[in-house]
Design an enzyme around this catalytic site. Structure first.
Site, PDB file in Angstrom:
ATOM      1  CG  ASP A 146     -32.913  70.407 -33.405  1.00  8.97           C
ATOM      2  OD1 ASP A 146     -33.470  69.556 -34.130  1.00  8.97           O
ATOM      3  OD2 ASP A 146     -33.359  70.734 -32.296  1.00  8.97           O
ATOM      4  CG  ASP A 178     -37.741  66.215 -29.115  1.00  5.40           C
ATOM      5  OD1 ASP A 178     -37.152  65.801 -30.123  1.00  5.40           O
ATOM      6  OD2 ASP A 178     -37.858  67.424 -28.834  1.00  5.40           O
TER       7      ASP A 178
END
Ligand code: GLA
Length: 463
Positions: A205, A266
């Site tokens: 990430d 997301d």
């Protein structure tokens, strides 16, 4: 109208037809408009002419060099905990849905017993929130000892004993998005730790990174650190997502370091979220589609099929379009309670075969016509996948007429083809000539997914 292939129709009475072969909005390979007046006796000439025109069009932009780790030759398939289970740390109150060894062991069992592994879902992936809040005395990441009492090595052994692979999560910056220790300053140690534990995939990430330069350098460094361990570890990046607000990502460069890369926000368990991803992808397709290929894929985020937010038709749309986009198929759902209908959709062999097609070319949106969107993807063996989505959110099913000549850059059905509808239900739609039309009906927010196989005029066999 469906036109069944019939060789006698080739010598029927002269017939004037307007054929418009259009590769419109965003077809990155070919931007042409061909308008031809044809008589049926001129069809063969027409076919030859179309082939000549197509021969002059660049057939594809050469793909950028991929990360040379031999992995992800087709899009990664598996399960990832984030969208469904998020950062649930409360194993006292919610023992069945907290992020724990038990959750992953149960999913591993089901992936094998319920046919997921056989369908191709191989990677069982941990997302954020698996770590203890501190590194150990030697600077290594450690799993939370209460939620993962056997540590990651025991879980990895268990997952491997089932014939599956284990994915893990870390962050290029100072902390993960949920606030656990980041890998900045520890790239080599973390890569080696993951390799020692038997990890097979790293989702890396991009939260809490101090600058865009450090972000890019960190993603590159981790790529080679993983490589240096000598273990085969799929490298799943979010580099372009964190770059985009500041700078246009160089996808060709990213492909040299990552096996897949997230570019967009997301996914949530909602139709709005799926629509946002599709709209972003089609708006950026000239930049991203040609970059995808064996070894490196655009990642539009997890499949949320089998959860709460999508209607049946919307789940069909996600499955169909993720296949067209050559997307990693990482489900985030609860395999312990998934409905038989969602399971059948996720395990649909023919749709998975499109996603995993060995040609490895990502599809693109061919056109938008009012509320309809037509997408297509070239497949191995001169076949094509076609998806038509009805984006109207009022009323009932709508009819859409596909002009066969417009499919597959004008050649998918030249001179004829066989069409199978795969979604929402499988149906053989028969033979179609280049000049015919096909009428389909599509539910609101649903998608019809077709597989088009080329056939020769005379033999009706595969070319
Ligand atoms: C980011 C990522 C998500 C997920 C969370 C975890 O938002 O984009 O996919 O990994 O972090 O905190």
């Amino acid at each position: 109208m469906t036109s069944l292939f019939n060789s006698s129709s080739l010598i029927g009475p002269p017939l004037r037809l307007n054929l418009k072969a259009q590769a419109t909005r965003g077809n990155p390979y070919c931007m042409i408009t061909v308008t031809m007046q044809l008589r049926s006796t001129e069809r063969q000439l027409g076919s030859a002419l179309a082939l000549c025109i197509l021969a002059l069009i660049p057939w594809g932009i050469p793909r950028a060099r991929a990360l040379d780790n031999g992995l992800a030759m087709t899009p990664t398939m598996g399960w990832l905990h984030w969208e469904r289970f998020m950062c649930n740390l409360d194993c006292r109150e919610e023992p069945d849905s907290c992020i724990s060894e038990q959750l992953f062991m149960q999913m591993a069992d089901l992936m094998v017993s319920d046919g997921w592994k056989d369908a191709g879902y191989e990677y069982l992936c941990i997302d954020d929130c698996w770590m203890a809040p501190q590194r150990d005395s030697e600077g290594r990441l450690q799993a939370d000892p209460h939620r993962f009492p056997g540590g990651i090595p025991r879980l990895a052994n268990y997952v491997h004993s089932k014939g599956l692979k284990l994915g893990i999560y870390a962050d290029v910056g100072n902390n993960t998005c949920a606030g656990f220790p980041g890998s900045f300053g520890y790239y080599d140690i973390d890569a080696q730790t993951f390799a020692d534990w038997g990890v097979d995939l790293l989702k890396f990430d991009g939260c809490h990174c101090d600058s865009i330069q450090l972000l890019a350098d960190g993603y590159k460094y981790m790529s080679s650190a993983l490589n240096k361990t000598g273990r085969s570890i799929v490298y799943s990046c979010e580099w372009p997502l964190y770059m985009l607000p500041l700078q246009q990502p160089n996808y060709e460069e990213i492909r040299q370091y990552c096996n897949h890369w997230r570019s967009f926000a997301d996914i949530y368990d909602s139709w709005q979220s799926v629509k946002n991803i599709l709209d972003w992808t089609s708006s950026q397709q000239d930049r991203i589609v040609h970059v995808a290929g064996p070894g490196g894929w655009n990642d539009p985020d997890m499949l949320v099929i089998g959860n709460f937010g999508l209607s049946w038709d919307q789940q069909v749309t996600q499955m169909a379009l993720w296949a067209i986009m050559a997307a990693p198929l990482l489900m985030s759902n609860d395999l312990r309670s998934i409905s038989p209908q969602a399971k059948a959709l996720l395990q649909h062999k023919d749709v998975i075969a499109i996603n995993q097609d060995p040609l490895g070319k990502q599809g693109y949106q061919l056109r938008k016509a009012g509320n309809f969107e037509v997408w297509e993807r070239p497949l191995a063996g001169l076949a094509w996948a076609i998806a038509v989505t009805n984006r109207q959110e009022i009323g009932g099913p709508l009819s859409y007429t596909i002009s066969i000549v417009s499919l597959g850059r004008g050649v998918a059905c030249n001179p004829a083809c066989h069409i199978t509808q795969l979604l929402p239900v499988k149906r053989e739609l028969g033979f179609h000539e280049w000049t015919s039309e096909l009428k389909i009906r599509i539910n609101p927010t649903g998608t019809v997914l077709l597989r088009v196989e080329k056939r020769s005029h005379t033999s009706k066999t595969l070319l």
